[in-house]
Design a protein around this motif. Structure first.
Motif, PDB file in Angstrom:
ATOM      1  N   ARG A 172      21.043   9.950  51.222  1.00 59.05           N
ATOM      2  CA  ARG A 172      20.168  10.060  50.047  1.00 59.05           C
ATOM      3  C   ARG A 172      19.014  11.024  50.311  1.00 59.05           C
ATOM      4  O   ARG A 172      18.666  11.825  49.446  1.00 59.05           O
ATOM      5  CB  ARG A 172      19.670   8.680  49.637  1.00 59.05           C
ATOM      6  CG  ARG A 172      20.777   7.856  48.995  1.00 59.05           C
ATOM      7  CD  ARG A 172      20.319   6.500  48.559  1.00 59.05           C
ATOM      8  NE  ARG A 172      21.374   5.826  47.803  1.00 59.05           N
ATOM      9  CZ  ARG A 172      21.541   4.522  47.769  1.00 59.05           C
ATOM     10  NH1 ARG A 172      20.717   3.720  48.427  1.00 59.05           N
ATOM     11  NH2 ARG A 172      22.525   4.004  47.065  1.00 59.05           N
ATOM     12  N   LYS A 200      29.821   9.102  45.752  1.00 58.84           N
ATOM     13  CA  LYS A 200      30.518   8.512  44.605  1.00 58.84           C
ATOM     14  C   LYS A 200      30.000   7.098  44.464  1.00 58.84           C
ATOM     15  O   LYS A 200      29.946   6.350  45.445  1.00 58.84           O
ATOM     16  CB  LYS A 200      32.028   8.469  44.851  1.00 58.84           C
ATOM     17  CG  LYS A 200      32.709   9.798  44.805  1.00 58.84           C
ATOM     18  CD  LYS A 200      34.201   9.590  44.981  1.00 58.84           C
ATOM     19  CE  LYS A 200      34.950  10.894  44.839  1.00 58.84           C
ATOM     20  NZ  LYS A 200      36.395  10.687  44.982  1.00 58.84           N
ATOM     21  N   GLN A 201      29.643   6.717  43.259  1.00 56.80           N
ATOM     22  CA  GLN A 201      29.150   5.366  43.042  1.00 56.80           C
ATOM     23  C   GLN A 201      30.256   4.347  43.312  1.00 56.80           C
ATOM     24  O   GLN A 201      31.428   4.587  43.018  1.00 56.80           O
ATOM     25  CB  GLN A 201      28.630   5.203  41.616  1.00 56.80           C
ATOM     26  CG  GLN A 201      27.331   5.933  41.387  1.00 56.80           C
ATOM     27  CD  GLN A 201      26.235   5.493  42.351  1.00 56.80           C
ATOM     28  OE1 GLN A 201      26.036   4.309  42.604  1.00 56.80           O
ATOM     29  NE2 GLN A 201      25.528   6.462  42.898  1.00 56.80           N
ATOM     30  N   SER A 238      32.451   1.014  42.927  1.00 59.74           N
ATOM     31  CA  SER A 238      32.888   0.153  41.825  1.00 59.74           C
ATOM     32  C   SER A 238      32.406  -1.262  42.112  1.00 59.74           C
ATOM     33  O   SER A 238      32.040  -1.593  43.226  1.00 59.74           O
ATOM     34  CB  SER A 238      34.409   0.182  41.716  1.00 59.74           C
ATOM     35  OG  SER A 238      34.990  -0.472  42.828  1.00 59.74           O
ATOM     36  N   HIS A 257      29.395  -3.206  47.413  1.00 57.11           N
ATOM     37  CA  HIS A 257      28.990  -2.264  46.363  1.00 57.11           C
ATOM     38  C   HIS A 257      28.355  -1.000  46.936  1.00 57.11           C
ATOM     39  O   HIS A 257      27.454  -0.432  46.349  1.00 57.11           O
ATOM     40  CB  HIS A 257      28.052  -2.927  45.351  1.00 57.11           C
ATOM     41  CG  HIS A 257      28.633  -4.134  44.705  1.00 57.11           C
ATOM     42  ND1 HIS A 257      29.626  -4.054  43.754  1.00 57.11           N
ATOM     43  CD2 HIS A 257      28.376  -5.454  44.878  1.00 57.11           C
ATOM     44  CE1 HIS A 257      29.944  -5.282  43.366  1.00 57.11           C
ATOM     45  NE2 HIS A 257      29.208  -6.144  44.030  1.00 57.11           N
ATOM     46  N   PRO A 287      28.321   2.937  47.977  1.00 57.14           N
ATOM     47  CA  PRO A 287      29.013   4.156  47.557  1.00 57.14           C
ATOM     48  C   PRO A 287      29.831   4.740  48.707  1.00 57.14           C
ATOM     49  O   PRO A 287      29.680   4.325  49.855  1.00 57.14           O
ATOM     50  CB  PRO A 287      27.876   5.084  47.163  1.00 57.14           C
ATOM     51  CG  PRO A 287      26.700   4.606  47.924  1.00 57.14           C
ATOM     52  CD  PRO A 287      26.897   3.125  48.103  1.00 57.14           C
ATOM     53  N   ASP A 326      31.336  11.691  48.552  1.00 60.30           N
ATOM     54  CA  ASP A 326      32.184  12.502  47.680  1.00 60.30           C
ATOM     55  C   ASP A 326      32.711  13.636  48.558  1.00 60.30           C
ATOM     56  O   ASP A 326      32.081  14.683  48.687  1.00 60.30           O
ATOM     57  CB  ASP A 326      31.378  13.041  46.505  1.00 60.30           C
ATOM     58  CG  ASP A 326      32.226  13.810  45.516  1.00 60.30           C
ATOM     59  OD1 ASP A 326      33.324  14.274  45.881  1.00 60.30           O
ATOM     60  OD2 ASP A 326      31.769  13.965  44.367  1.00 60.30           O
TER      61      ASP A 326
END
Length: 128
Positions: free
Chosen positions: A91, A98-99, A101, A107, A109, A112
Motif C-alpha cells: 500500500r 486485487k480486492q 472476495s 479477506h 487482497p 494484481d
C-alpha cells in the motif's frame, strides 16, 4: 571432541559471507522497483540458475535485509505469516492489488500480477 579442543589448524573455517547464489538472489530483489514484484521463478529465470524453491529458500534464510515483499508467489497470494507486513509495504509503494472476495480467507487482497509484475526492464539486459 568439541571444536574448542581441536587444534587451531583443524577447526572448520567460519565466515559471515553469503553463498554466491544467495548474494545474486538478494541483488535481484534489491533491483525490483517500489510498487513492482517478481515471482520466485522470475528471479531464478533472470539469474539463469536454480528454480523457485531455491529462490524461496534464499529469501526465507537471508531476505530480511532486502525488500523481501517484492519477491512473491506466482498466484499473487501474500506470504503466509507476513501478510499484514507485506500489505503495508504494498500500500505504501502503490503496488497494484486485487480486492479480496468475501470468500477469500481473511479477506486479504492479492497482488494484481498482470500490473505489478516486473520483467527487469532495461536493467535485465545487463545482468550477469
Amino acid at each position: 571432541m568439541s571444536e574448542q579442543s581441536l587444534p587451531d589448524d583443524a577447526r572448520p573455517e567460519y565466515t559471515d559471507a553469503l553463498p554466491e547464489y544467495a548474494e545474486r538472489v538478494l541483488e535481484v530483489a534489491e533491483l525490483i522497483p517500489p510498487g513492482r514484484v517478481m515471482t520466485y521463478g522470475d528471479v531464478a529465470e533472470w539469474l539463469e540458475e536454480g528454480g523457485p524453491r531455491q529462490v524461496g529458500r534464499v529469501m526465507a534464510l537471508y531476505g530480511g535485509a532486502v525488500p523481501w515483499w517484492r519477491v512473491v508467489r506466482a498466484d499473487g497470494t501474500l506470504l503466509p505469516g507476513h501478510e499484514l507486513r507485506a500489505l503495508d509495504h504494498y500500500r505504501a509503494e502503490g503496488t497494484p492489488l486485487k480486492q479480496a472476495s468475501r470468500a477469500a480467507q481473511g479477506h486479504l487482497p492479492r497482488l494484481d500480477m498482470k500490473r505489478a509484475r516486473w520483467d527487469g526492464g532495461e536493467r535485465a539486459e545487463g545482468h550477469t
